[in-house]
Scaffold this motif. Sequence first.
Motif, PDB file in Angstrom:
ATOM      1  N   ASN A  73      -7.783 -28.712  36.041  1.00 27.79           N
ATOM      2  CA  ASN A  73      -8.437 -29.814  36.751  1.00 27.79           C
ATOM      3  C   ASN A  73      -7.899 -30.058  38.157  1.00 27.79           C
ATOM      4  O   ASN A  73      -8.292 -31.035  38.809  1.00 27.79           O
ATOM      5  CB  ASN A  73      -8.352 -31.108  35.936  1.00 27.79           C
ATOM      6  N   GLU A  74      -7.018 -29.205  38.631  1.00 33.94           N
ATOM      7  CA  GLU A  74      -6.512 -29.336  39.995  1.00 33.94           C
ATOM      8  C   GLU A  74      -7.158 -28.292  40.900  1.00 33.94           C
ATOM      9  O   GLU A  74      -7.163 -27.107  40.576  1.00 33.94           O
ATOM     10  CB  GLU A  74      -4.997 -29.160  40.024  1.00 33.94           C
ATOM     11  N   ILE A  75      -7.730 -28.729  42.019  1.00 29.47           N
ATOM     12  CA  ILE A  75      -8.356 -27.805  42.958  1.00 29.47           C
ATOM     13  C   ILE A  75      -7.271 -27.066  43.735  1.00 29.47           C
ATOM     14  O   ILE A  75      -6.429 -27.685  44.391  1.00 29.47           O
ATOM     15  CB  ILE A  75      -9.288 -28.546  43.933  1.00 29.47           C
ATOM     16  N   ILE A  76      -7.287 -25.732  43.659  1.00 29.83           N
ATOM     17  CA  ILE A  76      -6.268 -24.946  44.343  1.00 29.83           C
ATOM     18  C   ILE A  76      -6.841 -24.106  45.482  1.00 29.83           C
ATOM     19  O   ILE A  76      -6.083 -23.577  46.305  1.00 29.83           O
ATOM     20  CB  ILE A  76      -5.523 -24.031  43.361  1.00 29.83           C
ATOM     21  N   ALA A  77      -8.172 -23.972  45.527  1.00 31.90           N
ATOM     22  CA  ALA A  77      -8.795 -23.186  46.601  1.00 31.90           C
ATOM     23  C   ALA A  77     -10.272 -23.529  46.679  1.00 31.90           C
ATOM     24  O   ALA A  77     -10.836 -24.155  45.768  1.00 31.90           O
ATOM     25  CB  ALA A  77      -8.604 -21.689  46.365  1.00 31.90           C
ATOM     26  N   GLN A  78     -10.902 -23.095  47.771  1.00 29.75           N
ATOM     27  CA  GLN A  78     -12.333 -23.309  47.957  1.00 29.75           C
ATOM     28  C   GLN A  78     -12.894 -22.155  48.776  1.00 29.75           C
ATOM     29  O   GLN A  78     -12.251 -21.681  49.717  1.00 29.75           O
ATOM     30  CB  GLN A  78     -12.599 -24.646  48.653  1.00 29.75           C
ATOM     31  N   SER A  79     -14.082 -21.707  48.412  1.00 28.47           N
ATOM     32  CA  SER A  79     -14.690 -20.582  49.131  1.00 28.47           C
ATOM     33  C   SER A  79     -15.215 -21.043  50.493  1.00 28.47           C
ATOM     34  O   SER A  79     -15.688 -22.169  50.649  1.00 28.47           O
ATOM     35  CB  SER A  79     -15.817 -19.957  48.307  1.00 28.47           C
ATOM     36  N   ASN A  80     -15.135 -20.136  51.480  1.00 26.75           N
ATOM     37  CA  ASN A  80     -15.618 -20.465  52.820  1.00 26.75           C
ATOM     38  C   ASN A  80     -17.080 -20.041  52.982  1.00 26.75           C
ATOM     39  O   ASN A  80     -17.756 -19.699  52.006  1.00 26.75           O
ATOM     40  CB  ASN A  80     -14.726 -19.812  53.876  1.00 26.75           C
ATOM     41  N   SER A  81     -17.574 -20.043  54.207  1.00 23.45           N
ATOM     42  CA  SER A  81     -18.988 -19.729  54.460  1.00 23.45           C
ATOM     43  C   SER A  81     -19.345 -18.296  54.082  1.00 23.45           C
ATOM     44  O   SER A  81     -20.517 -17.970  53.884  1.00 23.45           O
ATOM     45  CB  SER A  81     -19.326 -19.975  55.931  1.00 23.45           C
ATOM     46  N   GLU A  82     -18.344 -17.419  53.993  1.00 16.95           N
ATOM     47  CA  GLU A  82     -18.564 -16.034  53.579  1.00 16.95           C
ATOM     48  C   GLU A  82     -18.369 -15.843  52.083  1.00 16.95           C
ATOM     49  O   GLU A  82     -18.416 -14.721  51.581  1.00 16.95           O
ATOM     50  CB  GLU A  82     -17.611 -15.106  54.333  1.00 16.95           C
ATOM     51  N   GLY A  83     -18.144 -16.951  51.372  1.00 22.39           N
ATOM     52  CA  GLY A  83     -17.907 -16.858  49.933  1.00 22.39           C
ATOM     53  C   GLY A  83     -16.505 -16.402  49.577  1.00 22.39           C
ATOM     54  O   GLY A  83     -16.211 -16.146  48.403  1.00 22.39           O
ATOM     55  N   VAL A  84     -15.630 -16.280  50.559  1.00 21.18           N
ATOM     56  CA  VAL A  84     -14.281 -15.757  50.341  1.00 21.18           C
ATOM     57  C   VAL A  84     -13.317 -16.902  50.046  1.00 21.18           C
ATOM     58  O   VAL A  84     -13.395 -17.972  50.649  1.00 21.18           O
ATOM     59  CB  VAL A  84     -13.804 -14.971  51.580  1.00 21.18           C
ATOM     60  N   PHE A  85     -12.402 -16.663  49.105  1.00 22.21           N
ATOM     61  CA  PHE A  85     -11.344 -17.626  48.809  1.00 22.21           C
ATOM     62  C   PHE A  85     -10.019 -16.892  48.707  1.00 22.21           C
ATOM     63  O   PHE A  85      -9.974 -15.678  48.480  1.00 22.21           O
ATOM     64  CB  PHE A  85     -11.630 -18.377  47.501  1.00 22.21           C
ATOM     65  N   GLU A  86      -8.925 -17.622  48.873  1.00 24.38           N
ATOM     66  CA  GLU A  86      -7.593 -17.031  48.805  1.00 24.38           C
ATOM     67  C   GLU A  86      -6.665 -17.898  47.965  1.00 24.38           C
ATOM     68  O   GLU A  86      -6.746 -19.129  48.006  1.00 24.38           O
ATOM     69  CB  GLU A  86      -7.007 -16.861  50.208  1.00 24.38           C
ATOM     70  N   ILE A  87      -5.804 -17.228  47.195  1.00 26.00           N
ATOM     71  CA  ILE A  87      -4.780 -17.893  46.399  1.00 26.00           C
ATOM     72  C   ILE A  87      -3.463 -17.161  46.649  1.00 26.00           C
ATOM     73  O   ILE A  87      -3.430 -15.925  46.636  1.00 26.00           O
ATOM     74  CB  ILE A  87      -5.115 -17.857  44.891  1.00 26.00           C
ATOM     75  N   LYS A  88      -2.405 -17.896  46.867  1.00 27.23           N
ATOM     76  CA  LYS A  88      -1.111 -17.249  47.069  1.00 27.23           C
ATOM     77  C   LYS A  88      -0.707 -16.472  45.819  1.00 27.23           C
ATOM     78  O   LYS A  88      -0.773 -16.998  44.712  1.00 27.23           O
ATOM     79  CB  LYS A  88      -0.054 -18.296  47.407  1.00 27.23           C
ATOM     80  N   LYS A  89      -0.281 -15.246  46.020  1.00 30.78           N
ATOM     81  CA  LYS A  89       0.048 -14.392  44.880  1.00 30.78           C
ATOM     82  C   LYS A  89       1.220 -14.929  44.066  1.00 30.78           C
ATOM     83  O   LYS A  89       1.288 -14.711  42.856  1.00 30.78           O
ATOM     84  CB  LYS A  89       0.350 -12.969  45.359  1.00 30.78           C
ATOM     85  N   ASP A  90       2.140 -15.637  44.728  1.00 31.69           N
ATOM     86  CA  ASP A  90       3.283 -16.141  43.976  1.00 31.69           C
ATOM     87  C   ASP A  90       2.911 -17.291  43.043  1.00 31.69           C
ATOM     88  O   ASP A  90       3.736 -17.757  42.255  1.00 31.69           O
ATOM     89  CB  ASP A  90       4.412 -16.570  44.918  1.00 31.69           C
ATOM     90  N   GLU A  91       1.635 -17.757  43.125  1.00 24.16           N
ATOM     91  CA  GLU A  91       1.151 -18.786  42.211  1.00 24.16           C
ATOM     92  C   GLU A  91       0.441 -18.176  40.994  1.00 24.16           C
ATOM     93  O   GLU A  91       0.018 -18.906  40.100  1.00 24.16           O
ATOM     94  CB  GLU A  91       0.193 -19.727  42.941  1.00 24.16           C
ATOM     95  N   ILE A  92       0.312 -16.839  40.978  1.00 25.28           N
ATOM     96  CA  ILE A  92      -0.399 -16.156  39.898  1.00 25.28           C
ATOM     97  C   ILE A  92       0.597 -15.366  39.049  1.00 25.28           C
ATOM     98  O   ILE A  92       1.288 -14.492  39.561  1.00 25.28           O
ATOM     99  CB  ILE A  92      -1.468 -15.203  40.466  1.00 25.28           C
ATOM    100  N   PRO A  93       0.697 -15.632  37.746  1.00 28.62           N
ATOM    101  CA  PRO A  93       1.590 -14.860  36.879  1.00 28.62           C
ATOM    102  C   PRO A  93       1.194 -13.384  36.861  1.00 28.62           C
ATOM    103  O   PRO A  93       0.034 -13.033  37.097  1.00 28.62           O
ATOM    104  CB  PRO A  93       1.396 -15.502  35.498  1.00 28.62           C
ATOM    105  N   LYS A  94       2.139 -12.509  36.555  1.00 25.90           N
ATOM    106  CA  LYS A  94       1.865 -11.078  36.548  1.00 25.90           C
ATOM    107  C   LYS A  94       0.800 -10.691  35.533  1.00 25.90           C
ATOM    108  O   LYS A  94       0.034  -9.746  35.742  1.00 25.90           O
ATOM    109  CB  LYS A  94       3.151 -10.293  36.299  1.00 25.90           C
ATOM    110  N   ASP A  95       0.758 -11.395  34.393  1.00 24.58           N
ATOM    111  CA  ASP A  95      -0.249 -11.082  33.378  1.00 24.58           C
ATOM    112  C   ASP A  95      -1.563 -11.802  33.630  1.00 24.58           C
ATOM    113  O   ASP A  95      -2.493 -11.725  32.821  1.00 24.58           O
ATOM    114  CB  ASP A  95       0.271 -11.400  31.979  1.00 24.58           C
ATOM    115  N   GLY A  96      -1.671 -12.517  34.742  1.00 26.04           N
ATOM    116  CA  GLY A  96      -2.910 -13.172  35.119  1.00 26.04           C
ATOM    117  C   GLY A  96      -3.011 -14.594  34.605  1.00 26.04           C
ATOM    118  O   GLY A  96      -2.206 -15.046  33.781  1.00 26.04           O
TER     119      GLY A  96
END
Length: 247
Positions: A73-96
Amino acid sequence: MKNQTQIQLISLFVLFTSLFFISCNEDIERQIDSPKVSSNEFLKSNKNDVFQGKIIASTTNKPIANVTIKLKNEIIAQSNSEGVFEIKKDEIPKDGIIYLFEHDDYLTVSKRVKFNSKLTLFMKRRGKQIIFNSDETTKIEFGKNGLINIPANAFTFRGREYNGPVAIQTTYLDASSQIDLLTAPGSFIANNDDKLYPLTSYGMVEILASIPKKNLSLELNPKTPIKIAFPITIENTPEKVNLYEMN
């Protein structure tokens, strides 16, 4: 997903049963040719410290802006006008980890993201709103000759029977369409008594009910359940098919 004997929530997906699925459509994505995506920003990114993905409308192949990506329920990213979004890799566990992708005009999708991969996500636009009075019996067609029968006084609001205008959005996912399968909200696996079962499906339908112009969600009245009819034309069709609620 949990096996349901009655439909209890108005935001739901009904799985009917035919084509056989096992996981979150990853095998399907490898087996079919995805629509061509043109985004130099997406393809030429050299950022090594971020996970980058692109969100596409399944019917138009155009990018979707302002899709919110949520974790618990926490917003961590939003897509831009090109539909692209980014998330910092250190916030993503290795197993996804599984994120929710939400937009008012499109079906919500849950997707597992791994930090060392890229993602092109397809979302399906929701159906048009149909407005009627809650004291009327209403029939809504969907998909290939599907029919939803909504009796009078079928909704509640904040625990009380609701009387007034109702806005219904019905969106159908065709199990015979490979692109529709890519837009499915989650995996085709049911959880019954802590045991996992792969599901088969004839399709899925999302039904959203709200108060027009106020964007307030309505719930189903358990005393007056809605009925869903969907023609199945294959051989050896069972007389009864389980309904599952997405969780």
